[in-house]
Design an enzyme around this catalytic site. Structure first.
Site, short mmCIF file in Angstrom:
data_model
loop_
_atom_site.label_atom_id
_atom_site.label_comp_id
_atom_site.label_asym_id
_atom_site.label_seq_id
_atom_site.Cartn_x
_atom_site.Cartn_y
_atom_site.Cartn_z
N TYR A 49 0.82 -1.22 0.00
CA TYR A 49 0.00 0.00 0.00
C TYR A 49 0.86 1.27 0.00
O TYR A 49 0.41 2.32 0.48
CB TYR A 49 -0.95 -0.01 1.19
N PHE A 57 -5.15 7.26 7.35
CA PHE A 57 -5.59 5.91 7.74
C PHE A 57 -4.53 4.84 7.47
O PHE A 57 -4.78 3.65 7.69
CB PHE A 57 -6.91 5.55 7.03
N ARG A 85 -12.67 -5.12 -10.43
CA ARG A 85 -12.99 -3.96 -9.56
C ARG A 85 -14.51 -3.76 -9.49
O ARG A 85 -15.03 -3.41 -8.43
CB ARG A 85 -12.32 -2.70 -10.12
N THR A 91 -14.86 1.45 -2.95
CA THR A 91 -14.02 1.35 -1.74
C THR A 91 -14.84 1.44 -0.46
O THR A 91 -14.65 0.64 0.46
CB THR A 91 -12.97 2.50 -1.75
N ARG A 102 -18.27 -6.10 -1.85
CA ARG A 102 -18.36 -5.18 -0.71
C ARG A 102 -19.80 -4.75 -0.46
O ARG A 102 -20.21 -4.56 0.67
CB ARG A 102 -17.46 -3.97 -0.95
N ASN A 112 -13.17 -3.91 4.54
CA ASN A 112 -13.93 -4.07 3.30
C ASN A 112 -13.59 -5.33 2.49
O ASN A 112 -13.76 -5.38 1.28
CB ASN A 112 -13.86 -2.79 2.45
N GLU A 126 1.94 -5.67 -8.37
CA GLU A 126 1.47 -6.41 -7.20
C GLU A 126 1.71 -7.91 -7.36
O GLU A 126 2.06 -8.60 -6.40
CB GLU A 126 -0.01 -6.11 -6.97
P1 ATP Z 1 -7.96 -1.82 -2.28
O1 ATP Z 1 -6.69 -1.16 -2.77
O2 ATP Z 1 -7.81 -2.42 -0.91
O3 ATP Z 1 -8.51 -2.74 -3.30
P2 ATP Z 1 -9.45 0.47 -3.13
O4 ATP Z 1 -8.56 0.45 -4.32
O5 ATP Z 1 -10.91 0.37 -3.34
O6 ATP Z 1 -9.06 -0.68 -2.11
P3 ATP Z 1 -7.76 2.50 -1.98
O7 ATP Z 1 -7.96 3.94 -2.15
O8 ATP Z 1 -6.66 1.82 -2.73
O9 ATP Z 1 -9.17 1.78 -2.28
O10 ATP Z 1 -7.59 2.22 -0.42
C1 ATP Z 1 -7.00 1.02 0.04
C2 ATP Z 1 -7.72 0.56 1.28
O11 ATP Z 1 -7.51 1.53 2.32
C3 ATP Z 1 -9.23 0.47 1.17
O12 ATP Z 1 -9.69 -0.72 0.60
C4 ATP Z 1 -9.64 0.57 2.62
O13 ATP Z 1 -9.49 -0.69 3.30
C5 ATP Z 1 -8.64 1.55 3.17
N1 ATP Z 1 -9.20 2.90 3.14
C6 ATP Z 1 -9.39 3.70 2.07
N2 ATP Z 1 -9.95 4.87 2.41
C7 ATP Z 1 -10.12 4.81 3.76
C8 ATP Z 1 -10.62 5.70 4.74
N3 ATP Z 1 -11.11 6.90 4.41
N4 ATP Z 1 -10.63 5.28 6.03
C9 ATP Z 1 -10.15 4.08 6.40
N5 ATP Z 1 -9.64 3.19 5.53
C10 ATP Z 1 -9.63 3.55 4.23
MG MG Z 2 -6.48 0.34 -4.16
#
Ligand code: ATP
Ligand code: MG
Length: 136
Positions: A49, A57, A85, A91, A102, A112, A126
């Site tokens: 990440y 966060f 996706r 998200t 989700r 999530n 990845e």
């Molecule tokens: P992922 O990468 O896990 O598939 P995503 O691409 O939908 O999720 P990202 O913006 O990459 O979303 O964020 C990665 C992860 O960080 C999210 O899946 C969530 O678990 C966490 N996350 C994102 N935004 C928030 C927030 N505002 N508060 C808490 N956790 C968050």
């Molecule tokens: Mg993501």
């Protein structure tokens, strides 16, 4: 053929959602290329990440990912990155539509259930990070 990286997060594993999630991807018509159950170190989760390291966060996100085993998978198929996706949903579970993973199984953004690569480029990065041994 296009591939994507999908991870069932610790809450998804603990809640018994592995079979359902794999079944959704199989029934859609995608092919499972690699899979392992793995508990990752904090430094590894931070690398996965890394793009989010400045977010408030980030610390909680890393704690969440290292809190238990995850299922790391590579799925293959036409348009699997974008379609994956869509199947995962937005998200924030409050915005992910019913019928998506989700949308059906989550209420908290910080719990999530599943991760999916957000582009073909990040999928390649990845997959290299999670499967350095390669895909057999
Ligand atoms: P992922 O990468 O896990 O598939 P995503 O691409 O939908 O999720 P990202 O913006 O990459 O979303 O964020 C990665 C992860 O960080 C999210 O899946 C969530 O678990 C966490 N996350 C994102 N935004 C928030 C927030 N505002 N508060 C808490 N956790 C968050
Ligand atoms: Mg993501």
């Amino acid at each position: 053929m296009e591939t994507t990286f999908i991870m069932i997060k610790p809450d998804g594993v603990q809640r018994g959602l592995i079979g359902d999630i794999i079944s959704r991807f199989e029934k859609k018509g995608f092919y499972l290329k690699a899979m392992k159950l793995i508990t990752v170190e904090r430094s590894f989760a931070e690398k996965h990440y890394a793009d989010l390291s400045s977010k408030p966060f980030f610390g909680g996100l890393v704690e969440y990912i290292v809190s238990g085993p995850v299922v790391a998978m590579v799925w293959e198929g036409k348009g699997v990155v974008a379609t994956g996706r869509l199947m995962i949903g937005a998200t924030k579970p409050s915005e992910s539509v019913p019928g998506s993973i989700r949308g059906d199984y989550a209420v908290e953004v910080g719990r999530n259930v599943i991760h999916g690569s957000d582009s073909v480029g990040s999928a390649q990065k990845e997959i290299a990070l999670w499967f350095p041994e390669g895909l057999s």
